[in-house]
Write a protein that holds these residues in place. Structure first.
Motif, PDB file in Angstrom:
ATOM      1  N   LEU A 222     106.082  70.887  22.466  1.00  0.00           N
ATOM      2  CA  LEU A 222     105.229  70.333  22.906  1.00  0.00           C
ATOM      3  C   LEU A 222     103.961  71.227  22.421  1.00  0.00           C
ATOM      4  N   LYS A 223     103.344  70.380  20.965  1.00  0.00           N
ATOM      5  CA  LYS A 223     103.005  71.149  19.587  1.00  0.00           C
ATOM      6  C   LYS A 223     101.329  71.271  20.869  1.00  0.00           C
ATOM      7  N   GLU A 224     100.685  71.328  21.245  1.00  0.00           N
ATOM      8  CA  GLU A 224      99.299  71.577  22.448  1.00  0.00           C
ATOM      9  C   GLU A 224      99.450  72.417  22.459  1.00  0.00           C
ATOM     10  N   GLY A 246      95.005  70.991  29.403  1.00  0.00           N
ATOM     11  CA  GLY A 246      95.868  69.701  30.291  1.00  0.00           C
ATOM     12  C   GLY A 246      96.435  68.806  28.699  1.00  0.00           C
ATOM     13  N   GLY A 247      94.793  68.134  28.290  1.00  0.00           N
ATOM     14  CA  GLY A 247      94.863  67.144  27.573  1.00  0.00           C
ATOM     15  C   GLY A 247      95.681  67.537  26.025  1.00  0.00           C
ATOM     16  N   GLY A 248      95.089  66.356  25.429  1.00  0.00           N
ATOM     17  CA  GLY A 248      96.121  66.620  23.897  1.00  0.00           C
ATOM     18  C   GLY A 248      95.342  67.632  23.054  1.00  0.00           C
ATOM     19  N   GLN A 249      93.493  68.086  23.019  1.00  0.00           N
ATOM     20  CA  GLN A 249      92.780  69.114  22.783  1.00  0.00           C
ATOM     21  C   GLN A 249      92.808  69.967  23.008  1.00  0.00           C
ATOM     22  N   PRO A 250      93.670  70.858  22.213  1.00  0.00           N
ATOM     23  CA  PRO A 250      93.838  72.510  22.327  1.00  0.00           C
ATOM     24  C   PRO A 250      92.276  72.839  22.690  1.00  0.00           C
ATOM     25  N   PHE A 269      86.271  76.731  25.828  1.00  0.00           N
ATOM     26  CA  PHE A 269      86.176  75.723  24.595  1.00  0.00           C
ATOM     27  C   PHE A 269      87.025  74.174  23.998  1.00  0.00           C
ATOM     28  N   ILE A 270      86.657  74.278  24.358  1.00  0.00           N
ATOM     29  CA  ILE A 270      87.933  72.737  23.899  1.00  0.00           C
ATOM     30  C   ILE A 270      87.578  72.096  22.065  1.00  0.00           C
ATOM     31  N   THR A 271      88.231  72.805  21.610  1.00  0.00           N
ATOM     32  CA  THR A 271      88.116  72.156  20.133  1.00  0.00           C
ATOM     33  C   THR A 271      88.258  70.753  19.879  1.00  0.00           C
ATOM     34  N   GLN A 272      87.677  69.616  20.306  1.00  0.00           N
ATOM     35  CA  GLN A 272      87.910  68.799  20.590  1.00  0.00           C
ATOM     36  C   GLN A 272      87.931  68.215  19.205  1.00  0.00           C
ATOM     37  N   PHE A 308      90.798  80.146  17.817  1.00  0.00           N
ATOM     38  CA  PHE A 308      90.283  80.886  18.936  1.00  0.00           C
ATOM     39  C   PHE A 308      90.045  81.903  18.661  1.00  0.00           C
ATOM     40  N   GLY A 309      90.448  82.470  17.956  1.00  0.00           N
ATOM     41  CA  GLY A 309      89.972  84.212  17.606  1.00  0.00           C
ATOM     42  C   GLY A 309      88.675  84.044  16.446  1.00  0.00           C
ATOM     43  N   ALA A 310      88.006  83.156  15.996  1.00  0.00           N
ATOM     44  CA  ALA A 310      87.719  82.758  15.578  1.00  0.00           C
ATOM     45  C   ALA A 310      85.947  81.998  16.213  1.00  0.00           C
TER      46      ALA A 310
END
Ligand code: COA
Length: 416
Positions: A222-224, A246-250, A269-272, A308-310
């Protein structure tokens, strides 16, 4: 103004949380909810987690607004006489007794149908038919049996139960949906029916995306999930995913200014993918827009910890509200972690009636959550929960038509 469920009368045989959540929602939609409780005892939650000596607990008051309370010992002959009449007068019986309790009382489904073929009988049980159907079940048992606990928490930690009462209140919601559908069907058929909401089923329904992931595992990792980027192999079952989205966007929960002392100084925070370039600009990494290692969603997956660290280096320089103010206009999805204190004090939630203040004769003013669903033609006024047996005489005389002599007879027999 008329209410959606005007004229619908509910025989509310529920207790604790799951059933009362359901009947409270029906009351807010205008149903006349008559809560039946054992004389001198009442719903066990009245005296659970007591914070004001001698007063009904918040546990009870917050789950039983807009209802009437009738005391009735349904195991006495006189109690059965009253219950029989109630079944004939009501549209829906809602209960969440342990399995078999209603049959032992003499009011199983066949008996109910004989008395009132139009009656809808709605039940919460822990499990549906099968090996565990006889079990008594509480919230956390349902969360564990319904797939929530095994998929909540961090990969290297123990399973975790959530604060949201998805087993109890979640199943109450499911049951309310079933009751409304059965009421609509009764309009066409003239018949009542049984409605069952099992807590395991309700939790599993809310964990639907985790069963999705269980099947996706056959096609590869599960790549995400963060664990993919960390190079940790997947096992046979959907793993715990920490705060991954829970969705495909990390997405992740990140520290904000003040996190060292404030346990809720965090933001989601979502990296859409659609706003990746704006995210790069906001966090001061414009070079990532063109860099092939970061420019596309698949390229980013192995680098999520670094990314996410940045982002967190940036969010830590802002309060959670500032993050929201900056990101919202750019359509970058973020959400401040709001504490119960912040929610209780939020003026806009008071204005919409999502948080309400009620007055109670024993405990004084208290806060509650109002009706979470708003209908343009149903302005819900939240009224305090009833005292034990507060409406016994009223229901016996006005709803059931008993005379003062009858009521005195029931009281003498200890039936009400
Ligand atoms: N008059 C006479 N007897 C009454 C009564 C009344 N007004 N109201 C309840 N009782 C009796 C029941 O008939 C039952 O008697 P029985 O055991 O002789 O058949 C007894 O009180 C206990 O009821 P029960 O529902 O079994 O309570 P419990 O405290 O033993 O179990 C639960 C509590 C919640 C575990 C159980 O009700 C349950 O599993 N419910 C279904 C799942 C559920 O809703 N769980 C979540 C709760 S938030």
């Amino acid at each position: 103004m008329s209410k959606p469920l005007d004229g619908i009368r509910i025989l509310d045989f529920t207790h604790v949380q799951s059933g009362p959540t359901c009947t409270q929602l029906l009351a807010w939609m205008g149903a006349d909810v008559i809560k039946v409780e054992r004389p001198g005892v009442g719903d066990a939650t009245r005296k659970q987690l007591v914070d004001v000596e001698g007063a009904d607990s918040l546990y009870f008051t917050m789950l039983n607004h807009n209802k009437r309370s009738l005391t009735l010992n349904s195991k006495t002959p006189e109690g059965k006489e009253v219950l029989t009449k109630l079944v004939k007068e009501c549209d829906v019986l809602v209960e969440n007794f342990a399995p078999g309790a209603l049959d032992r009382m003499g009011f199983g489904w066949e008996a109910i149908q004989d008395l009132n073929p139009r009656m809808i009988m709605a039940s919460v049980k822990g499990f549906g038919p099968g090996p565990y159907e006889e079990c008594k079940v509480y919230e956390n048992v349902a969360q564990c049996a319904g797939g929530s606990a095994s998929t909540t928490g961090f990969r290297d930690g123990v399973p975790v139960v959530t604060g949201a009462q998805i087993g109890d209140s979640g199943t109450g919601l499911h049951l309310a949906f079933g009751i409304l559908a059965a009421l609509l069907q009764r309009e066409k058929t003239g018949r009542g029916q049984r409605v069952l909401a099992a807590m395991q089923d309700g939790v599993l329904n809310l964990c639907r995306v985790k069963l999705r992931d269980q099947q996706r595992l056959k096609a590869g990792p599960l790549k995400e999930y963060s664990q993919f980027g960390e190079g940790i192999p997947f096992g046979e079952a959907t793993p715990r995913a920490g705060n991954d989205s829970g969705g495909g966007q990390p997405g992740r929960i990140l520290k904000c200014k003040g996190w060292e002392t404030d346990p809720d100084a965090y933001t989601y925070f979502i990296t859409q993918a659609a706003v990746w370039e704006k995210i790069c600009d906001v966090i001061g990494k414009p070079e990532w827009k063109e860099d092939p290692d970061y420019a596309t969603p698949p390229a980013r997956l192995p680098h999520l910890n670094e990314i996410f660290g940045a982002i967190e280096d940036w969010t830590m320089t802002k309060t959670k509200y500032e993050v929201m103010e900056i990101c919202n206009p750019l359509d970058i999805p973020v959400g401040p972690i709001l504490s119960m204190k912040e929610l209780a004090e939020e003026p806009s939630l008071r204005e919409t009636g999502t948080i309400v203040e009620c007055d109670h004769p024993e405990r004084g003013p208290y806060l509650s959550v109002g009706c979470p669903v708003k209908l343009s033609d149903n302005d819900v006024t939240v009224t305090r929960s009833p005292l034990l047996g507060e409406h016994t005489d009223e229901v016996l005389s006005e709803v059931l038509g008993y005379s003062a002599e009858d009521i005195a007879r029931f009281k003498q027999a200890g039936a009400v």
